[in-house]
Design a protein around this motif. Structure first.
Motif, PDB file in Angstrom:
ATOM      1  N   ALA A   6      10.408  14.745   7.942  1.00  0.00           N
ATOM      2  CA  ALA A   6       9.271  15.519   8.320  1.00  0.00           C
ATOM      3  C   ALA A   6       9.000  15.348   9.828  1.00  0.00           C
ATOM      4  O   ALA A   6       8.828  14.180  10.069  1.00  0.00           O
TER       5      ALA A   6
ATOM      6  N   GLU B  75       6.703  16.671  13.379  1.00  0.00           N
ATOM      7  CA  GLU B  75       5.579  17.592  14.062  1.00  0.00           C
ATOM      8  C   GLU B  75       6.101  17.834  15.705  1.00  0.00           C
ATOM      9  O   GLU B  75       5.315  17.159  16.413  1.00  0.00           O
TER      10      GLU B  75
ATOM     11  N   ASN C 228       1.876   5.911  -9.918  1.00  0.00           N
ATOM     12  CA  ASN C 228       1.618   5.655  -8.587  1.00  0.00           C
ATOM     13  C   ASN C 228       2.091   4.351  -8.163  1.00  0.00           C
ATOM     14  O   ASN C 228       1.513   3.150  -8.872  1.00  0.00           O
TER      15      ASN C 228
ATOM     16  N   VAL D 184       9.064  14.622   0.636  1.00  0.00           N
ATOM     17  CA  VAL D 184       7.712  14.574   1.152  1.00  0.00           C
ATOM     18  C   VAL D 184       6.915  15.897   0.556  1.00  0.00           C
ATOM     19  O   VAL D 184       7.202  16.827   0.961  1.00  0.00           O
ATOM     20  N   LYS D 185       5.721  15.330  -0.007  1.00  0.00           N
ATOM     21  CA  LYS D 185       4.986  16.256  -0.351  1.00  0.00           C
ATOM     22  C   LYS D 185       3.691  16.601   0.746  1.00  0.00           C
ATOM     23  O   LYS D 185       3.238  17.719   0.842  1.00  0.00           O
ATOM     24  N   ASP D 186       3.340  15.519   1.378  1.00  0.00           N
ATOM     25  CA  ASP D 186       2.507  15.596   2.305  1.00  0.00           C
ATOM     26  C   ASP D 186       2.708  14.981   3.728  1.00  0.00           C
ATOM     27  O   ASP D 186       2.485  13.634   3.640  1.00  0.00           O
ATOM     28  N   ALA D 187       3.441  15.403   4.512  1.00  0.00           N
ATOM     29  CA  ALA D 187       3.699  14.753   5.786  1.00  0.00           C
ATOM     30  C   ALA D 187       2.544  13.822   6.468  1.00  0.00           C
ATOM     31  O   ALA D 187       2.740  12.930   6.893  1.00  0.00           O
ATOM     32  N   GLU D 188       1.555  14.726   6.678  1.00  0.00           N
ATOM     33  CA  GLU D 188       0.489  14.129   7.391  1.00  0.00           C
ATOM     34  C   GLU D 188      -0.293  12.804   6.747  1.00  0.00           C
ATOM     35  O   GLU D 188      -0.968  12.141   7.175  1.00  0.00           O
ATOM     36  N   GLY D 189      -0.195  12.704   5.476  1.00  0.00           N
ATOM     37  CA  GLY D 189      -0.454  11.733   4.608  1.00  0.00           C
ATOM     38  C   GLY D 189       0.265  10.374   4.458  1.00  0.00           C
ATOM     39  O   GLY D 189      -0.324   9.443   3.879  1.00  0.00           O
ATOM     40  N   VAL D 190       1.505  10.568   5.064  1.00  0.00           N
ATOM     41  CA  VAL D 190       2.225   9.361   5.098  1.00  0.00           C
ATOM     42  C   VAL D 190       1.881   8.378   6.141  1.00  0.00           C
ATOM     43  O   VAL D 190       1.674   8.870   7.228  1.00  0.00           O
TER      44      VAL D 190
ATOM     45  N   PRO E 210       1.949  10.584  -1.048  1.00  0.00           N
ATOM     46  CA  PRO E 210       2.263  11.761  -0.280  1.00  0.00           C
ATOM     47  C   PRO E 210       3.762  11.967  -0.210  1.00  0.00           C
ATOM     48  O   PRO E 210       4.259  13.161   0.024  1.00  0.00           O
TER      49      PRO E 210
END
Length: 396
Positions: free
Chosen positions: A7, A9, A141, A307-313, A392
């Motif tokens: 992931a 950006e 989790n 990765v479900k949410d890259a920004e949340g990693v 995430p």
């Protein structure tokens, strides 16, 4: 082969690289844990250890990238909890059994499922201070944090709010050179809470035995004790190896043991099998035998998390910290791997020096840690939060 998720950006963003967990297939010579094995591996390993005295602690031994498989020790611990096949549900079964003995037997099976195969001659990355690994699988989790590096201590907290299950681990691997082998003791304890039943199960972990001579190989060994304080049920599992003359042939994945009532010392079940195949229990009264664990159903054909949410990693995530090194190892780019490993070490050293200059004392973000002796081999890790949030990164 390994699967991978990245992931990014833009070109300057670090990569999140996730690899397949260890499953039954990784042990075969035709498909090792990643697409490369160093030539003359035994000779290279013996050269690395030539100046190491038998009995020496190898915790701080610096390995070149050739001897790493592409994941952190935190990821290895986490995978043993969240990486299971979609049709297996051992943890829920522990909670849903009707009687204390049935639940205890299921906990024994679940404990065996955390024993995973690994490959000879390679080791995971040593986690840096504050490194984390956060993954979800269904309602489970899982959060890990490297709470100390001197001594190196890893903590795990996992919760399932639907099943009302919690597990807490606090452990330290201590590898020692034995002349012709390396023995990695795993100190600390693992706790599983079945809150619906008010039952707490405590257990330890077998040691990893790496034989260099006469025949190279990797096996789990030692005694695992499992105890439920509320019911008085106890299990003793012996991880054993059986070799013929000169270490040829034999079986390195045997399990034998028993389940007993500690109040009467009556043995209720005899345990026998192989952790990479099936494990049976035999009722000592009726003689009835049943399979409680089938490795093929639980840990075969596992897939890499995604990765479900890259920004949340988090920036402390293992897959992010070691992403460049992992990518380089997968690509067999050993110069790049050397640079990536040095980069992580230099950034960690810089952070530690800056903290010292400011007079700051680092504290874990997710756990409270206490030590009962100076060696750090007897520690306790308590999670700060009651429940682990959804991650995430998810395991399929």
């Amino acid at each position: 082969m390994l699967s991978m998720v990245m992931a990014t950006e833009g070109k300057k963003q670090p990569k999140i690289v996730l690899t397949k967990p260890f499953s039954l297939e990784v042990e075969t010579d035709s498909e090792p844990s990643y697409g490369y094995r160093a030539p003359n591996l035994i000779r290279r390993l013996l050269s690395l250890l030539k100046n190491v005295r038998p009995g020496a602690d190898l915790t701080n031994l610096q390995l070149p990238p050739l001897f790493y498989f592409p994941k952190s020790q935190l990821q290895c611990y986490g995978e043993s909890v969240y990486s299971t096949t979609s049709n297996s549900n051992l943890l829920n079964k522990c909670n849903n059994e009707q009687t204390p003995l049935e639940r205890f037997t299921s906990v024994v099976a679940w404990s065996i499922s955390t024993t995973r195969p690994t490959s000879f001659g390679v080791a995971p990355y040593n986690p840096i201070l504050g490194e984390t690994h956060h993954v979800s699988k269904g309602n489970l989790n899982v959060l890990l944090e490297q709470v100390s590096t001197n001594p190196p201590v890893s903590a795990l907290h996992a919760t399932d709010d639907k099943e009302n299950i919690e597990m807490i681990w606090c452990q330290q691997a201590v590898p020692k050179f034995r002349g012709t082998s390396i023995e990695a003791e795993v100190h600390g304890k693992r706790v599983l809470n079945l809150r619906n039943h008010g039952e707490t199960y405590e257990m330890n972990c077998p040691r990893l035995s790496i034989r260099i001579l006469p025949v190279p190989g990797v096996s789990w060994a030692g005694i695992v004790n499992i105890r439920c304080k509320e019911t008085g049920l106890v299990a003793e599992l012996s991880y054993e190896s059986s070799y013929s003359f000169l270490g040829l042939g034999g079986n390195s994945k045997l399990i034998k043991g028993k389940i007993l009532d500690s109040s009467s010392f009556n043995v209720l079940y005899d345990i026998d099998g192989q952790w990479d195949r099936t494990v049976n229990v035999k009722d000592t009264k009726s003689g009835k035998v049943k399979v409680i664990y089938d490795a093929k159903e639980v840990i075969s054909g596992l897939k890499a998390p995604i990765v479900k949410d890259a920004e949340g990693v988090w920036q402390t995530e293992s897959a992010l910290i070691w992403g460049e090194l992992t990518q380089a190892i997968i690509s067999n780019d050993w110069e790049k791997a050397k640079e990536a490993k040095q980069g992580v070490e230099e950034r960690q050293s810089k952070t530690l020096k800056e903290r010292e200059t400011r007079g700051e004392r680092w504290t874990p973000k997710n756990f409270l840690v206490s030590y009962s002796n100076e060696s750090g081999l007897d520690c306790d890790c308590s999670p700060i939060n009651t429940w682990v949030p959804a991650a995430p990164i998810i395991a399929p």
